[in-house]
Write a protein that holds these residues in place. Structure first.
Motif, PDB file in Angstrom:
ATOM      1  N   TYR A  51      -3.372 -22.748  -7.804  1.00  0.00           N
ATOM      2  CA  TYR A  51      -3.043 -22.002  -9.021  1.00  0.00           C
ATOM      3  C   TYR A  51      -1.551 -22.001  -9.341  1.00  0.00           C
ATOM      4  N   LEU A  52      -1.281 -22.013 -10.640  1.00  0.00           N
ATOM      5  CA  LEU A  52       0.049 -21.683 -11.133  1.00  0.00           C
ATOM      6  C   LEU A  52       0.019 -20.172 -11.371  1.00  0.00           C
ATOM      7  N   SER A  53       1.124 -19.495 -11.134  1.00  0.00           N
ATOM      8  CA  SER A  53       1.137 -18.028 -11.281  1.00  0.00           C
ATOM      9  C   SER A  53       0.779 -17.630 -12.709  1.00  0.00           C
ATOM     10  N   LEU A  54      -0.182 -16.728 -12.860  1.00  0.00           N
ATOM     11  CA  LEU A  54      -0.557 -16.296 -14.219  1.00  0.00           C
ATOM     12  C   LEU A  54       0.565 -15.490 -14.868  1.00  0.00           C
ATOM     13  N   HIS A  55       1.352 -14.758 -14.058  1.00  0.00           N
ATOM     14  CA  HIS A  55       2.431 -13.950 -14.660  1.00  0.00           C
ATOM     15  C   HIS A  55       3.554 -14.828 -15.213  1.00  0.00           C
ATOM     16  N   GLN A  56       3.546 -16.102 -14.872  1.00  0.00           N
ATOM     17  CA  GLN A  56       4.557 -17.041 -15.389  1.00  0.00           C
ATOM     18  C   GLN A  56       3.956 -17.986 -16.422  1.00  0.00           C
ATOM     19  N   SER A  57       2.722 -17.718 -16.847  1.00  0.00           N
ATOM     20  CA  SER A  57       2.056 -18.636 -17.786  1.00  0.00           C
ATOM     21  C   SER A  57       2.623 -18.467 -19.192  1.00  0.00           C
ATOM     22  N   PRO A  58       2.579 -19.516 -20.012  1.00  0.00           N
ATOM     23  CA  PRO A  58       3.075 -19.401 -21.387  1.00  0.00           C
ATOM     24  C   PRO A  58       2.365 -18.272 -22.142  1.00  0.00           C
ATOM     25  N   TYR A  59       1.059 -18.138 -21.953  1.00  0.00           N
ATOM     26  CA  TYR A  59       0.312 -17.103 -22.678  1.00  0.00           C
ATOM     27  C   TYR A  59       0.842 -15.707 -22.363  1.00  0.00           C
ATOM     28  N   TYR A  60       1.051 -15.442 -21.071  1.00  0.00           N
ATOM     29  CA  TYR A  60       1.465 -14.090 -20.669  1.00  0.00           C
ATOM     30  C   TYR A  60       2.928 -13.823 -21.054  1.00  0.00           C
ATOM     31  N   LEU A  61       3.782 -14.834 -20.843  1.00  0.00           N
ATOM     32  CA  LEU A  61       5.220 -14.620 -21.086  1.00  0.00           C
ATOM     33  C   LEU A  61       5.540 -14.438 -22.561  1.00  0.00           C
ATOM     34  N   GLN A  62       4.677 -14.970 -23.445  1.00  0.00           N
ATOM     35  CA  GLN A  62       4.979 -14.810 -24.867  1.00  0.00           C
ATOM     36  C   GLN A  62       4.798 -13.357 -25.318  1.00  0.00           C
ATOM     37  N   GLN A  63       4.117 -12.541 -24.494  1.00  0.00           N
ATOM     38  CA  GLN A  63       3.970 -11.139 -24.898  1.00  0.00           C
ATOM     39  C   GLN A  63       4.421 -10.107 -23.870  1.00  0.00           C
ATOM     40  N   HIS A  64       4.919 -10.555 -22.720  1.00  0.00           N
ATOM     41  CA  HIS A  64       5.353  -9.594 -21.708  1.00  0.00           C
ATOM     42  C   HIS A  64       6.693 -10.006 -21.109  1.00  0.00           C
ATOM     43  N   GLU A  65       7.382  -9.008 -20.542  1.00  0.00           N
ATOM     44  CA  GLU A  65       8.580  -9.269 -19.754  1.00  0.00           C
ATOM     45  C   GLU A  65       8.170 -10.032 -18.494  1.00  0.00           C
ATOM     46  N   SER A  66       9.059 -10.858 -18.022  1.00  0.00           N
ATOM     47  CA  SER A  66       8.801 -11.536 -16.764  1.00  0.00           C
ATOM     48  C   SER A  66       8.901 -10.524 -15.612  1.00  0.00           C
ATOM     49  N   VAL A  67       7.972 -10.599 -14.665  1.00  0.00           N
ATOM     50  CA  VAL A  67       8.030  -9.726 -13.484  1.00  0.00           C
ATOM     51  C   VAL A  67       8.240 -10.599 -12.243  1.00  0.00           C
ATOM     52  N   GLN A  68       8.696  -9.986 -11.173  1.00  0.00           N
ATOM     53  CA  GLN A  68       8.979 -10.738  -9.942  1.00  0.00           C
ATOM     54  C   GLN A  68       7.811 -10.580  -8.964  1.00  0.00           C
ATOM     55  N   LEU A  69       7.131 -11.655  -8.665  1.00  0.00           N
ATOM     56  CA  LEU A  69       6.059 -11.615  -7.668  1.00  0.00           C
ATOM     57  C   LEU A  69       6.331 -12.744  -6.667  1.00  0.00           C
TER      58      LEU A  69
END
Ligand SMILES: *Cc1c(COP(=O)(O)O)cnc(C)c1O
Length: 375
Positions: free
Chosen positions: A321-339
């Protein structure tokens, strides 16, 4: 030598059962083979209710509907997973919060879950990565304390056990996959397991386009009607017939996969001891499903080099998997978080070929090439 990452295993009875379904005249859903599959799984694992679906994605969507997830609700999902674990809840208008993996396992870290819980948290999704169950005592304790539902994305975990209880019986509901890449397959297919009986009747209705057709098929009512919302979740009998041929061979399939997995583990153990690579961690109270054999490299460059080395010897190793929190879909509407742990697995985890027809000698060859890489 050319060893692919995966090869679907065909047991030999699939065509005969599909032919039988055609001759019986039922090729739409909920015929004999659907019932046989559901009964087999229910009996084998003691699940309260089993409903075949067209995919695991579909089963997760049905779970989200049944749990009444909607706008204003928050759902905690691991970032290291397939998109469907999150999509099912985003489709209902919920806000998804991504949790980190554990340091010693790609599975969700209960401490990361704890840090994300708010009064709006409605569901925690767990993914038993590689078919190794999550830390369910800790997760269920949190869920119980805060009154939160737990949905198991058990796509990897058919026939896995946690402290004697089967994966699928560890949460409020669970979703399994019979996609062609899984241990037991139907081409495309899935299963929703319901462990909390308050959802049982409605599950049948939502699965059947919002009608009470299931009760009608059992002869409990004399006509079926539109009684609720719903959609179409039941697979064709052609898929169920294929799946039944596979389920009949479940023990044979699992025995072979576990044997191959253990052969990898024993062959590569020294890499763990020398701290050159991290191998899967399986506590003694876990029986895993041998869905994936992976190792975790020290860094991203080492992973690329290892995959290239194996490729040059005809071995197809793949990352996951690529991290979902770093996906284009998620990042276009949320702040980046550190995992950080999720990122580590996204960059460093490699899966080695694992399928029923893989020969012992091929595993030995792959182990040899991995050890050669590490010198
Ligand atoms: C395969 C997989 C899914 C999706 O399964 P489908 O049956 O293809 O919908 C969902 N979650 C995880 C963790 C998976 O590995």
């Amino acid at each position: 030598m050319n060893i692919p990452y995966n090869k679907p295993y065909i047991t030999g009875n699939e065509l005969a059962y599909i032919e039988a379904a055609i001759k019986e005249g039922t090729i739409s859903g909920d015929g004999n083979y659907t019932r046989k599959c559901q009964q087999l799984l229910q009996q084998r694992y003691g699940f309260k209710q089993c409903l075949l679906t067209t995919s695991c994605t579909d089963a997760l969507e049905l779970a989200a509907l049944l749990l009444g997830v909607g706008p204003g609700d928050e759902v905690i999902v691991p970032s290291y997973t397939f998109v469907s674990s999150a999509n099912a809840f985003i489709l209902r208008g919920a806000k998804v919060l991504f949790a980190d993996s554990a340091a010693d396992s790609p599975n969700i870290d209960p401490e990361s879950i704890r840090s994300l819980i708010t009064p709006n948290t409605k569901v925690i999704v767990v993914v038993h990565y590689a078919g190794i169950p999550c830390d369910m005592d800790a997760i269920n304790a949190l869920a119980k304390h805060h009154g939160i539902y737990v949905v198991e994305d058990a796509a990897h975990a058919l026939d896995a056990y946690y402290k004697g209880a089967p994966a699928g019986a560890l949460g409020t509901m669970a979703a399994f996959s019979f996609h062609a890449t899984k241990n037991v397959i139907a081409g495309e297919g899935g299963l929703l397991v319901i462990n909390d009986s308050q959802f049982a009747d409605r599950a049948e209705v939502l699965r059947e386009k919002g009608t009470n057709r299931a009760a009608f098929l059992r002869g409990e009512i004399d006509k079926y009607e539109w009684v609720d919302t719903g959609s179409s979740f039941s697979p064709s009998e052609l898929n169920a017939a294929f799946l039944y041929a596979q389920l009949e061979q479940l023990d044979v399939i699992q025995k072979r996969r576990l044997h191959l997995w253990n052969r990898y583990y024993n062959g590569l153990r020294m890499l763990q001891l020398s701290q050159q690579a991290q191998l899967p961690m399986v506590h003694d109270y876990i029986k895993h499903s041998a869905h994936v054999f992976y190792l975790v490299c020290a860094n991203a460059d080492e992973r690329i080099a290892l995959i290239d080395h194996l490729k040059s010897h005809g071995i197809q190793a793949v990352f996951h998997y690529l991290s979902l929190h770093q996906s284009p879909y998620y990042l276009q509407q949320h702040e980046s978080v550190q995992l950080p742990h999720t990122q580590h697995y996204a960059h460093c985890l490699v899966r080695l070929p694992l399928y029923f027809d893989l020969a012992d000698e091929q595993v030995d060859y792959i182990v040899g090439k991995v050890l050669e890489f590490y010198g």
